[in-house]
Design a protein around this motif. Structure first.
Motif, PDB file in Angstrom:
ATOM      1  N   LEU A  87       3.419  11.138   3.201  1.00  0.00           N
ATOM      2  CA  LEU A  87       2.484  11.214   2.077  1.00  0.00           C
ATOM      3  C   LEU A  87       1.675   9.921   1.965  1.00  0.00           C
ATOM      4  N   MET A  88       2.363   8.771   2.145  1.00  0.00           N
ATOM      5  CA  MET A  88       1.660   7.489   2.070  1.00  0.00           C
ATOM      6  C   MET A  88       0.569   7.421   3.140  1.00  0.00           C
ATOM      7  N   VAL A  89       0.909   7.920   4.339  1.00  0.00           N
ATOM      8  CA  VAL A  89      -0.067   7.883   5.424  1.00  0.00           C
ATOM      9  C   VAL A  89      -1.227   8.836   5.125  1.00  0.00           C
ATOM     10  N   ALA A  90      -0.896  10.012   4.589  1.00  0.00           N
ATOM     11  CA  ALA A  90      -1.952  10.980   4.265  1.00  0.00           C
ATOM     12  C   ALA A  90      -2.916  10.390   3.247  1.00  0.00           C
ATOM     13  N   GLN A  91      -2.367   9.669   2.274  1.00  0.00           N
ATOM     14  CA  GLN A  91      -3.242   9.094   1.245  1.00  0.00           C
ATOM     15  C   GLN A  91      -4.170   8.039   1.826  1.00  0.00           C
ATOM     16  N   ILE A  92      -3.629   7.222   2.728  1.00  0.00           N
ATOM     17  CA  ILE A  92      -4.498   6.177   3.277  1.00  0.00           C
ATOM     18  C   ILE A  92      -5.553   6.803   4.192  1.00  0.00           C
ATOM     19  N   ILE A  93      -5.188   7.913   4.836  1.00  0.00           N
ATOM     20  CA  ILE A  93      -6.194   8.612   5.636  1.00  0.00           C
ATOM     21  C   ILE A  93      -7.313   9.099   4.724  1.00  0.00           C
ATOM     22  N   TRP A  94      -6.924   9.717   3.608  1.00  0.00           N
ATOM     23  CA  TRP A  94      -7.939  10.246   2.684  1.00  0.00           C
ATOM     24  C   TRP A  94      -8.838   9.128   2.181  1.00  0.00           C
ATOM     25  N   LYS A  95      -8.230   7.991   1.863  1.00  0.00           N
ATOM     26  CA  LYS A  95      -8.991   6.922   1.222  1.00  0.00           C
ATOM     27  C   LYS A  95      -9.858   6.149   2.223  1.00  0.00           C
ATOM     28  N   ASP A  96      -9.301   5.809   3.380  1.00  0.00           N
ATOM     29  CA  ASP A  96      -9.971   4.811   4.219  1.00  0.00           C
ATOM     30  C   ASP A  96     -10.434   5.285   5.590  1.00  0.00           C
ATOM     31  N   CYS A  97     -10.199   6.541   5.912  1.00  0.00           N
ATOM     32  CA  CYS A  97     -10.614   7.007   7.237  1.00  0.00           C
ATOM     33  C   CYS A  97     -12.132   6.872   7.398  1.00  0.00           C
ATOM     34  N   GLN A 142       1.320   4.722  10.281  1.00  0.00           N
ATOM     35  CA  GLN A 142      -0.114   4.472  10.066  1.00  0.00           C
ATOM     36  C   GLN A 142      -0.806   4.198  11.383  1.00  0.00           C
ATOM     37  N   ILE A 143      -0.157   3.385  12.241  1.00  0.00           N
ATOM     38  CA  ILE A 143      -0.810   3.027  13.499  1.00  0.00           C
ATOM     39  C   ILE A 143      -0.972   4.261  14.376  1.00  0.00           C
ATOM     40  N   VAL A 144       0.042   5.124  14.367  1.00  0.00           N
ATOM     41  CA  VAL A 144      -0.030   6.302  15.232  1.00  0.00           C
ATOM     42  C   VAL A 144      -0.988   7.349  14.671  1.00  0.00           C
ATOM     43  N   PHE A 145      -0.889   7.627  13.365  1.00  0.00           N
ATOM     44  CA  PHE A 145      -1.626   8.771  12.824  1.00  0.00           C
ATOM     45  C   PHE A 145      -2.920   8.398  12.113  1.00  0.00           C
ATOM     46  N   PHE A 146      -2.991   7.182  11.560  1.00  0.00           N
ATOM     47  CA  PHE A 146      -4.210   6.807  10.845  1.00  0.00           C
ATOM     48  C   PHE A 146      -5.174   6.056  11.742  1.00  0.00           C
ATOM     49  N   PHE A 147      -4.655   5.130  12.518  1.00  0.00           N
ATOM     50  CA  PHE A 147      -5.513   4.224  13.278  1.00  0.00           C
ATOM     51  C   PHE A 147      -6.560   4.923  14.155  1.00  0.00           C
ATOM     52  N   VAL A 179     -18.027  10.276   3.063  1.00  0.00           N
ATOM     53  CA  VAL A 179     -16.744   9.791   3.584  1.00  0.00           C
ATOM     54  C   VAL A 179     -16.473   8.321   3.245  1.00  0.00           C
ATOM     55  N   TYR A 180     -17.504   7.551   2.927  1.00  0.00           N
ATOM     56  CA  TYR A 180     -17.251   6.162   2.528  1.00  0.00           C
ATOM     57  C   TYR A 180     -16.713   6.084   1.101  1.00  0.00           C
ATOM     58  N   LEU A 181     -17.097   7.058   0.285  1.00  0.00           N
ATOM     59  CA  LEU A 181     -16.832   6.960  -1.150  1.00  0.00           C
ATOM     60  C   LEU A 181     -15.363   6.688  -1.519  1.00  0.00           C
ATOM     61  N   PRO A 182     -14.381   7.419  -0.933  1.00  0.00           N
ATOM     62  CA  PRO A 182     -13.001   7.224  -1.405  1.00  0.00           C
ATOM     63  C   PRO A 182     -12.514   5.787  -1.295  1.00  0.00           C
ATOM     64  N   HIS A 183     -13.101   5.031  -0.354  1.00  0.00           N
ATOM     65  CA  HIS A 183     -12.674   3.638  -0.197  1.00  0.00           C
ATOM     66  C   HIS A 183     -12.855   2.851  -1.490  1.00  0.00           C
ATOM     67  N   PHE A 184     -13.857   3.251  -2.287  1.00  0.00           N
ATOM     68  CA  PHE A 184     -14.177   2.478  -3.479  1.00  0.00           C
ATOM     69  C   PHE A 184     -13.411   2.943  -4.717  1.00  0.00           C
ATOM     70  N   CYS A 200     -15.568  16.729   4.625  1.00  0.00           N
ATOM     71  CA  CYS A 200     -16.275  16.592   3.350  1.00  0.00           C
ATOM     72  C   CYS A 200     -15.611  17.409   2.249  1.00  0.00           C
ATOM     73  N   THR A 201     -15.122  18.596   2.605  1.00  0.00           N
ATOM     74  CA  THR A 201     -14.442  19.414   1.602  1.00  0.00           C
ATOM     75  C   THR A 201     -13.202  18.702   1.070  1.00  0.00           C
ATOM     76  N   LEU A 202     -12.424  18.127   1.988  1.00  0.00           N
ATOM     77  CA  LEU A 202     -11.202  17.438   1.580  1.00  0.00           C
ATOM     78  C   LEU A 202     -11.501  16.313   0.597  1.00  0.00           C
ATOM     79  N   ILE A 203     -12.672  15.709   0.720  1.00  0.00           N
ATOM     80  CA  ILE A 203     -13.003  14.603  -0.177  1.00  0.00           C
ATOM     81  C   ILE A 203     -13.625  15.112  -1.470  1.00  0.00           C
ATOM     82  N   VAL A 204     -14.483  16.118  -1.360  1.00  0.00           N
ATOM     83  CA  VAL A 204     -15.242  16.544  -2.541  1.00  0.00           C
ATOM     84  C   VAL A 204     -14.405  17.404  -3.483  1.00  0.00           C
ATOM     85  N   VAL A 205     -13.584  18.298  -2.917  1.00  0.00           N
ATOM     86  CA  VAL A 205     -12.871  19.241  -3.782  1.00  0.00           C
ATOM     87  C   VAL A 205     -11.964  18.555  -4.816  1.00  0.00           C
ATOM     88  N   PRO A 206     -11.137  17.578  -4.415  1.00  0.00           N
ATOM     89  CA  PRO A 206     -10.319  16.930  -5.457  1.00  0.00           C
ATOM     90  C   PRO A 206     -11.175  16.319  -6.568  1.00  0.00           C
TER      91      PRO A 206
END
Lengths: 310, 321
Positions: free
Chosen positions: B183-193, B107-112, B138-143, A39-45
């Motif tokens: 970095l691309m994988v990290a971003q997709i993790i942040w957005k869609d995990c 992505q398949i190894v680290f995000f999936f 956690v759903y929010l970043p997807h949007f 949650c921190t990782l998402i909220v802080v940015p």
């Protein structure tokens, strides 16, 4: 971290089924830490962006480009970007595309989904196959571009809505919902002599409000968030929606380019463009935050999860 | 269907013994005439698919042509497989293909697996309120759009960002070609995990609790219950998602990468979709990049078929039958 806090997050012994072991303390702490971390990782940015947008330019410069908590929050940046100029114009364009596009999408999706949901429609199977086939071979960029160009839609807002008007996934969800409505409703309407159009508008639509709402919201989010079609199809950047304008800020790095800053130039605030950038980002996020609770409401109703499974 | 049946029955004559002199009715056309409203309702959507999907699919013929915009699709000269030959000898194309597969592989190894892990964690929470709160977060970043996600990453990691300004190692993450793929994988993790947990949570909620209870009574510990009950329940969905991801292996976030390709240059940042965009739309090399796009589409379709076959071999349902 006290045991009471952990119990509050993970539940106490009374809430656990009798057969389940009491998890070890380390496990329970691990869980809480993991959840807090996520949650921190998402909220802080998000917090930093909002704070930076509310801070005065001086404070942002002092902070090296970012602020976690503004000491003297001000809405000056918002006043500047929303009092005419590029951001204001693109915001109006974005709203127009989102509203218009969503209406077009809903119309196309509802009508087709309804026709494809009626068992006695003779063309149901062939048309359904025709639609589902596009799932396997989505149109690629260049051929789509040629279609838009040959239809004379380049440099019009039709190009941003029509090519993406119906999403197959949304169509399938909508159709599934229509099919799940009790068949007696249809029979009763038929006995009363109602035509298909009456059945659709008087019976099916009122009963389908939740699915229409959630799919409409999905379309709206899609239109609001898209920037590539604007860049692809609209030559003149003064016609661009908000996300496309914001995109120039993002790809040009920290410098807020001249073409996006006519609202800023007369304020002399270019020394700290960061707060303006962040205010623009916030303006782009706010509509999502506003409709998000409504989307959320429908997840819990299982409108989506049920459909995803089928 | 039922409609026509009842109509034929009401005429009283058994099928095949028509009164003499009456023209054989074309049942198909007659039936359609009664469905004029349904046809009209379907029409806008069908026209959409014909124009923007099927006509666009047909537009792929320019891959076999030397497409010149003012001559149009029809008049441009055929060149056979020239575009494809050129493509297979093009270093830049293979680089883009490699980058695409590499990012998809990462992505398949680290995000999936992450949405699955997060879903299991969320599912183990007894408290409904807290769980709902975490889910909302956690759903929010997807949007959020990719533009915003990239802007957020810049505000965090960029030179004027929260960490980039102070930590030298972080400062060049956004412009370092070697860091681009992670970095691309990290971003997709942040957005869609978080979003990815939905489907797993739905499956987890379907598992019969009695199974857990009787297993526990028989002495199965948490790990054995997970291994023998939870995992088998999730298996079809894991395999389905994996198939869909494998079939889509040549697609890696076009908008995401388009936004950041220029920061690291094409060698590290070009993927097949951006290759098509930069060569075709911006470079006006139409036939050539259409060939690249068609190649990508065909390989993707073949991969879906193949992955689905494998799923059937494994005794799973797969995407389609």
């Amino acid at each position: 971290m006290s045991s009471a806090v952990i119990d509050r997050v993970l539940g106490t012994a009374e809430e656990r089924p009798a057969w389940q072991e009491r998890p070890r303390l380390a496990t329970r702490i691990g869980k809480v830490v993991a959840l807090l971390g996520v949650c921190t990782l998402i909220v802080v940015p998000l917090l930093v962006v909002v704070s930076t947008s509310l801070a005065s330019p001086d404070e942002v410069t002092e902070g090296g480009g970012w602020v976690l908590w503004p000491t003297e929050p001000t809405l000056q940046t918002y006043q500047d970007i929303l009092s005419g100029g590029t951001i204001t114009r693109s915001l109006v364009i974005s709203v127009g595309i989102t509203v218009g596009g969503t209406l077009i999408s809903l119309f196309g999706t509802i009508t087709l989904a309804y026709a494809l949901s009626r068992d006695h429609f003779s063309l149901r199977r062939p048309l359904l196959l025709m639609v589902l086939f596009t799932f396997l071979f989505p149109p690629s960029m260049l051929p789509s571009y040629l279609v838009v160009k040959n239809l004379g839609l380049l440099d019009t807002y039709w190009a941003l809505t029509l090519p993406v008007a119906i999403n197959v996934f949304n169509l399938v969800i909508m159709r599934g919902f229509f099919q799940a409505l009790p068949g007696e409703l249809y029979d009763a309407a038929r006995i009363d002599g109602a035509g298909e159009l009456t059945v659709l508008t008087r019976i099916v639509l009122p009963l389908s409000k939740p699915v229409i709402a959630v799919i409409g919201l999905f379309y709206a989010v899609g239109y609001w968030n898209s920037f590539f079609h604007a860049i692809l199809y609209l030559n003149d950047s003064s016609d661009w929606p908000l996300q496309a304008v914001l995109q120039t800020v993002v790809t040009q790095g920290a410098a807020l380019g001249g073409n996006t800053s006519d609202a800023l130039s007369d304020t002399g605030a270019l020394a700290a463009p960061q707060s303006y950038q962040m205010a623009t980002v916030v303006v782009a996020i706010v509509p999502i935050l506003v409709i998000y609770p409504f989307i959320q409401k429908y997840f819990t109703k299982g409108v989506l999860t049920g459909a995803i499974k089928s | 269907m039922t409609n026509t049946l009842s109509r034929t029955r009401s005429t009283g004559a058994p099928p095949g013994r028509r009164p003499p002199g009456e023209r054989p009715r074309s049942p198909w056309r007659a039936r359609l005439r009664g469905q004029r409203t349904l046809l009209l309702l379907a029409a806008p959507g069908i026209v959409y698919f014909l124009v923007f999907h099927y006509a666009a699919l047909f537009g792929n013929v320019i891959a076999f042509k030397d497409y010149v915009p003012f001559q149009g699709v029809w008049e441009s000269p055929w060149v056979g497989f020239d575009n494809f030959e050129r493509m297979f000898q093009d270093q830049a194309f293979w680089q883009a293909a490699w980058n695409t597969v590499a990012i998809a592989g990462l992505q398949i190894v680290f995000f999936f697996p992450l949405p699955l892990a997060l879903a299991l964690l969320l599912h183990s929470l007894a408290r409904g309120r807290i769980r709902a709160l975490v889910q909302s977060v956690v759903y929010l970043p997807h949007f959020l759009s990719w533009v915003i996600v990239v802007a957020l990453f810049q505000q965090m990691l960029g030179p004027t960002g929260m960490f980039g300004g102070d930590v030298a190692f972080v400062a060049d993450v956004l412009s370092n070609p070697d860091a681009f793929k992670p970095l691309m994988v990290a971003q997709i993790i942040w957005k869609d995990c978080g979003w990815g947990t939905i489907i797993f949570l739905a499956a987890l909620s379907q598992v019969n609790n009695d199974l857990y209870e009787s297993a526990a009574l028989d002495g199965a510990g948490p790990w054995r219950r997970f291994w023998h009950i939870t995992l088998p329940a999730l298996r079809p969905i894991i395999i389905l998602l994996l198939i869909m991801r494998l079939g889509d292996i040549l697609t890696v976030g076009f908008e995401q990468i388009l936004l950041q390709r220029d920061a690291v240059g094409p060698e590290a940042g070009e993927v097949l979709d951006t290759f098509v965009y930069f060569h075709g739309v911006l470079g006006a090399d139409w036939g050539y990049s259409a060939a690249a796009g068609l190649f990508k589409g065909l390989v993707g379709a073949v991969l879906v078929f193949a992955a689905n076959r494998i799923a059937h071999r494994l005794g799973e349902q797969g995407v389609y039958k």
